[in-house]
Design a protein around this motif. Structure first.
Motif, PDB file in Angstrom:
ATOM      1  N   SER A   1       0.996  -0.779  -0.056  1.00  0.00           N
ATOM      2  CA  SER A   1       0.060  -0.132  -0.342  1.00  0.00           C
ATOM      3  C   SER A   1       0.741   1.142   0.042  1.00  0.00           C
ATOM      4  O   SER A   1       1.902   0.824   0.008  1.00  0.00           O
ATOM      5  CB  SER A   1      -1.134   0.226   0.948  1.00  0.00           C
ATOM      6  N   SER A   2       0.017   1.713   0.456  1.00  0.00           N
ATOM      7  CA  SER A   2       1.104   3.362   0.459  1.00  0.00           C
ATOM      8  C   SER A   2       1.746   3.799   1.247  1.00  0.00           C
ATOM      9  O   SER A   2       2.156   4.387   1.770  1.00  0.00           O
ATOM     10  CB  SER A   2       0.319   4.448  -0.294  1.00  0.00           C
TER      11      SER A   2
ATOM     12  N   ASP B   1      -2.383   3.417  -5.685  1.00  0.00           N
ATOM     13  CA  ASP B   1      -2.964   4.440  -5.801  1.00  0.00           C
ATOM     14  C   ASP B   1      -3.134   5.829  -5.959  1.00  0.00           C
ATOM     15  O   ASP B   1      -3.926   6.412  -5.875  1.00  0.00           O
ATOM     16  CB  ASP B   1      -2.803   5.139  -4.087  1.00  0.00           C
TER      17      ASP B   1
END
Length: 229
Positions: free
Chosen positions: A37-38, A196
Motif C-alpha cells: 500500500s502507500s 494509488d
C-alpha cells in the motif's frame, strides 16, 4: 527429555572439531521489497535464491552478494532489518527442507553443522544457519563461528542459556548490518508502491536497471514474503 546441561556439554565438545569452511566466490542474491500500500512500512520480501541454491547444492560455501531493490526507501531501517532477517530465515528453512527431500546428503550451507548441532532441530537450526549466511553476506564478521559461539561462552558454567545469548548477540550484529544496506530504487517497484495515484521521489530511481524477473511480477500482489530457486 534432554538435559540443557547435556546439550551445552555436547556442543562444547564438538566445537573444537568444527572448522569454518572456506568461503567461495560471490553469487548474486537479489532481494525485492514489495509494498502492499502507500504506507512505507507495509511491505514484504521476495528473495532470488537461484544462484545461491545452485552453488550450495554443489557443496560450495558461497558469499551471497545482497542487492536490495525497492520502490521507495523512506521506511524505518530498524524494523526493516528485523523483518528482513526473519523473512530470510523462513525462506531459507523452506528451501532447506525441500532440498533435503530431494538430496540424499545436504551440502554447503544447507548441510553445515547439521550433525554437530543435532539438538538444534527445525526452526532453531535453520535460523542459526540463516544468521551465519547473513553474517557472511553483510561482511559483519570474518570468524563466523566464533561470533555465534564466542570464546567467553566456554568460560565458567556452560548452559543452554549462554548458547541462546550468543545466538541473540549474532542476530543483533546481523540486524545492525542489514539496517545499513543500500536500497536501490526500481521504477517498476516504484510504480507498484505508488499505484494509488500518489507520487514519491523519483530522483534516485535507476531507470537503466533490468526489468523485474517474471517471478517477481507474478507475485507483486501476494502480500507475503516468498522466494524462488
Amino acid at each position: 527429555m534432554i538435559n540443557p546441561k547435556d546439550i551445552a556439554n555436547r556442543v562444547k565438545r564438538a566445537i573444537p572439531k568444527v572448522e569454518l569452511p572456506s568461503i567461495g566466490r560471490e553469487v548474486k542474491l537479489p532481494v525485492y521489497v514489495v509494498h502492499n500500500s502507500s504506507d512505507p512500512e507495509d511491505y514484504f520480501f521476495i528473495f532470488d535464491f537461484e544462484q545461491f541454491v545452485e552453488q550450495t547444492r554443489n557443496g560450495v560455501f558461497v558469499r551471497p552478494a545482497l542487492t536490495v531493490w525497492a520502490g521507495r526507501s523512506d521506511f524505518g531501517r530498524s524494523a526493516f532489518a528485523t523483518q528482513f532477517r526473519e523473512s530470510f530465515a523462513r525462506e531459507f528453512d523452506i528451501a532447506r527442507a525441500q532440498l533435503a527431500a530431494r538430496d540424499a546428503k545436504p551440502r554447503g550451507w544447507f548441510g553445515f553443522l547439521t550433525g554437530t548441532f543435532s539438538e538444534l532441530r527445525g526452526a532453531s537450526l535453520s535460523a542459526f544457519l540463516a544468521n551465519l549466511v547473513l553474517l557472511v553476506a553483510t561482511s559483519a564478521g570474518t570468524k563466523i563461528l566464533t561470533q555465534v559461539l564466542p570464546a567467553r561462552w566456554f568460560a565458567g558454567k556452560s548452559d543452554a542459556s549462554k548458547l541462546e545469548d550468543s545466538i541473540e548477540d549474532t542476530q543483533t550484529k546481523v540486524d545492525t548490518a542489514l539496517a545499513h544496506l543500500e536500497i536501490r530504487l526500481h521504477s517498476e517497484l516504484y510504480d507498484h508502491a505508488f499505484r494509488d495515484g500518489t507520487r514519491g521521489k523519483r530522483a534516485d530511481l535507476e531507470f537503466d536497471a533490468w526489468p523485474l524477473p517474471a517471478y517477481v511480477r507474478q507475485h507483486l500482489n501476494d502480500g507475503k514474503s516468498g522466494a524462488w530457486w
